[in-house]
Design a protein around this motif. Structure first.
Motif, mmCIF file in Angstrom:
data_model
loop_
_atom_site.group_PDB
_atom_site.id
_atom_site.type_symbol
_atom_site.label_atom_id
_atom_site.label_comp_id
_atom_site.label_asym_id
_atom_site.label_seq_id
_atom_site.Cartn_x
_atom_site.Cartn_y
_atom_site.Cartn_z
ATOM 1 N N LYS A 74 0.826 -1.045 0.101
ATOM 2 C CA LYS A 74 -0.078 0.016 -0.014
ATOM 3 C C LYS A 74 1.019 1.135 -0.156
ATOM 4 N N ARG A 75 1.993 1.261 0.759
ATOM 5 C CA ARG A 75 3.000 2.533 0.890
ATOM 6 C C ARG A 75 3.381 2.546 -0.509
ATOM 7 N N GLU A 76 3.688 1.604 -1.292
ATOM 8 C CA GLU A 76 4.542 1.569 -2.571
ATOM 9 C C GLU A 76 3.451 2.191 -3.721
ATOM 10 N N ASN A 77 2.276 1.726 -3.675
ATOM 11 C CA ASN A 77 1.093 2.150 -4.562
ATOM 12 C C ASN A 77 0.898 3.599 -4.053
ATOM 13 N N ALA A 78 0.860 4.069 -2.975
ATOM 14 C CA ALA A 78 0.336 5.543 -2.230
ATOM 15 C C ALA A 78 1.727 6.322 -3.046
ATOM 16 N N ALA A 79 2.968 5.902 -2.941
ATOM 17 C CA ALA A 79 4.183 6.870 -3.361
ATOM 18 C C ALA A 79 3.988 7.007 -4.974
ATOM 19 N N PHE A 80 3.506 5.888 -5.599
ATOM 20 C CA PHE A 80 3.433 5.770 -7.048
ATOM 21 C C PHE A 80 2.632 6.878 -7.412
ATOM 22 N N LEU A 81 1.187 6.728 -6.924
ATOM 23 C CA LEU A 81 0.091 7.592 -7.094
ATOM 24 C C LEU A 81 0.278 8.947 -6.912
ATOM 25 N N ASN A 82 1.169 9.091 -5.852
ATOM 26 C CA ASN A 82 1.501 10.514 -5.193
ATOM 27 C C ASN A 82 2.571 11.239 -6.344
ATOM 28 N N PHE A 83 3.391 10.544 -6.619
ATOM 29 C CA PHE A 83 4.395 11.070 -7.597
ATOM 30 C C PHE A 83 3.465 11.397 -9.049
ATOM 31 N N PHE A 84 2.587 10.655 -9.577
ATOM 32 C CA PHE A 84 1.894 11.180 -10.829
ATOM 33 C C PHE A 84 0.796 11.947 -10.486
ATOM 34 N N ASN A 85 0.388 12.246 -9.329
ATOM 35 C CA ASN A 85 -0.556 13.116 -9.141
ATOM 36 C C ASN A 85 0.214 14.695 -9.159
ATOM 37 N N HIS A 86 1.485 14.514 -8.539
ATOM 38 C CA HIS A 86 2.231 15.795 -8.564
ATOM 39 C C HIS A 86 2.617 16.279 -9.812
ATOM 40 N N MET A 87 2.838 15.228 -10.724
ATOM 41 C CA MET A 87 3.195 15.728 -12.060
ATOM 42 C C MET A 87 2.062 16.237 -12.980
ATOM 43 N N LYS A 88 0.676 15.521 -12.317
ATOM 44 C CA LYS A 88 -0.338 16.256 -13.375
ATOM 45 C C LYS A 88 -0.608 17.897 -13.104
ATOM 46 N N ASP A 89 -0.392 18.209 -11.688
ATOM 47 C CA ASP A 89 -1.101 19.351 -11.052
ATOM 48 C C ASP A 89 -0.054 20.471 -11.605
ATOM 49 N N LYS A 90 -0.588 21.155 -12.705
ATOM 50 C CA LYS A 90 0.174 22.224 -13.199
ATOM 51 C C LYS A 90 -0.023 23.679 -12.477
ATOM 52 N N GLU A 91 -1.084 23.744 -11.589
ATOM 53 C CA GLU A 91 -1.066 24.853 -10.970
ATOM 54 C C GLU A 91 -0.689 25.265 -9.548
ATOM 55 N N HIS A 92 -0.077 24.019 -9.061
ATOM 56 C CA HIS A 92 0.560 24.076 -7.754
ATOM 57 C C HIS A 92 2.003 23.312 -7.607
ATOM 58 N N ARG A 93 3.044 23.978 -6.678
ATOM 59 C CA ARG A 93 4.204 23.497 -6.479
ATOM 60 C C ARG A 93 4.073 22.766 -5.140
ATOM 61 N N TYR A 94 4.785 21.632 -5.005
ATOM 62 C CA TYR A 94 4.782 21.025 -3.674
ATOM 63 C C TYR A 94 6.119 20.903 -2.970
ATOM 64 N N TYR A 95 6.214 21.358 -1.627
ATOM 65 C CA TYR A 95 7.662 21.395 -1.067
ATOM 66 C C TYR A 95 7.443 20.591 0.308
ATOM 67 N N ARG A 96 8.569 20.269 0.743
ATOM 68 C CA ARG A 96 8.622 19.386 2.084
ATOM 69 C C ARG A 96 9.150 20.651 3.095
ATOM 70 N N CYS A 97 8.180 20.452 4.352
ATOM 71 C CA CYS A 97 8.775 21.764 5.336
ATOM 72 C C CYS A 97 10.267 21.111 5.775
ATOM 73 N N PRO A 98 11.145 21.836 6.108
ATOM 74 C CA PRO A 98 12.530 21.227 6.384
ATOM 75 C C PRO A 98 12.465 20.765 8.126
ATOM 76 N N LYS A 99 11.324 21.054 8.680
ATOM 77 C CA LYS A 99 11.408 20.763 10.064
ATOM 78 C C LYS A 99 10.725 19.401 10.306
ATOM 79 N N CYS A 100 9.339 19.404 9.807
ATOM 80 C CA CYS A 100 8.564 18.116 10.149
ATOM 81 C C CYS A 100 8.422 17.388 8.823
ATOM 82 N N HIS A 101 8.840 17.700 7.890
ATOM 83 C CA HIS A 101 8.917 16.973 6.571
ATOM 84 C C HIS A 101 7.351 16.854 5.849
ATOM 85 N N GLN A 102 6.493 17.704 6.412
ATOM 86 C CA GLN A 102 4.913 17.667 5.884
ATOM 87 C C GLN A 102 5.125 18.256 4.481
ATOM 88 N N THR A 103 4.261 17.554 3.520
ATOM 89 C CA THR A 103 4.101 18.192 2.174
ATOM 90 C C THR A 103 3.182 19.522 2.309
#
Length: 128
Positions: A74-103
């Motif tokens: 399930k973790r592998e599939n979630a990472a796969f889906l998350n990667f492709f959902n980020h690629m499809k989103d042309k209106e937003h950028r995704y960053y990780r918080c340097p402190k807690c690593h929240q997206t």
């Protein structure tokens, strides 16, 4: 006879992961690699690499399908889906918080902005 085979297969698959979007993508890519290997096999001597890669991808697909470690799959599939959902989103950028690593999702095209993490409150500056 077919009922007994169906019952046996149903019992065999109990507790196993089954198929998901990543498995479908692996299966399709394995078939495409196999077709490339068979088509290029007539023209190039190194085309066997595609066939070997296709077998490795298909074996990985079968391993995932019959695995009993459902949480890891399930973790592998979630990472796969998350990667492709980020690629499809042309209106937003995704960053990780340097402190807690929240997206954190921010709008594109705003230049340099100060981002505040909603989870921990950490502020950091990024270019969108």
């Amino acid at each position: 006879m077919f009922r007994r085979i169906g019952d046996w297969f149903r019992n065999f698959m109990l507790g196993r992961y089954g198929s998901d979007k990543l498995n479908v993508a692996l299966l399709v890519s394995g078939i495409v690699l196999m077709l490339l290997g068979s088509i290029l096999g007539k023209f190039a001597a190194w085309a066997g690499v595609f066939t070997l890669l296709s077998y490795l991808v298909l074996i990985w697909c079968m391993f995932r399908m019959y695995s009993r470690n459902i949480d890891a799959r399930k973790r592998e599939n979630a990472a796969f889906l998350n990667f492709f959902n980020h690629m499809k989103d042309k209106e937003h950028r995704y960053y990780r918080c340097p402190k807690c690593h929240q997206t954190v999702r921010v709008p594109r095209g705003r230049g340099k902005i100060n981002i505040r993490c909603p989870k921990c409150g950490e502020q950091f500056i990024k270019t969108t």
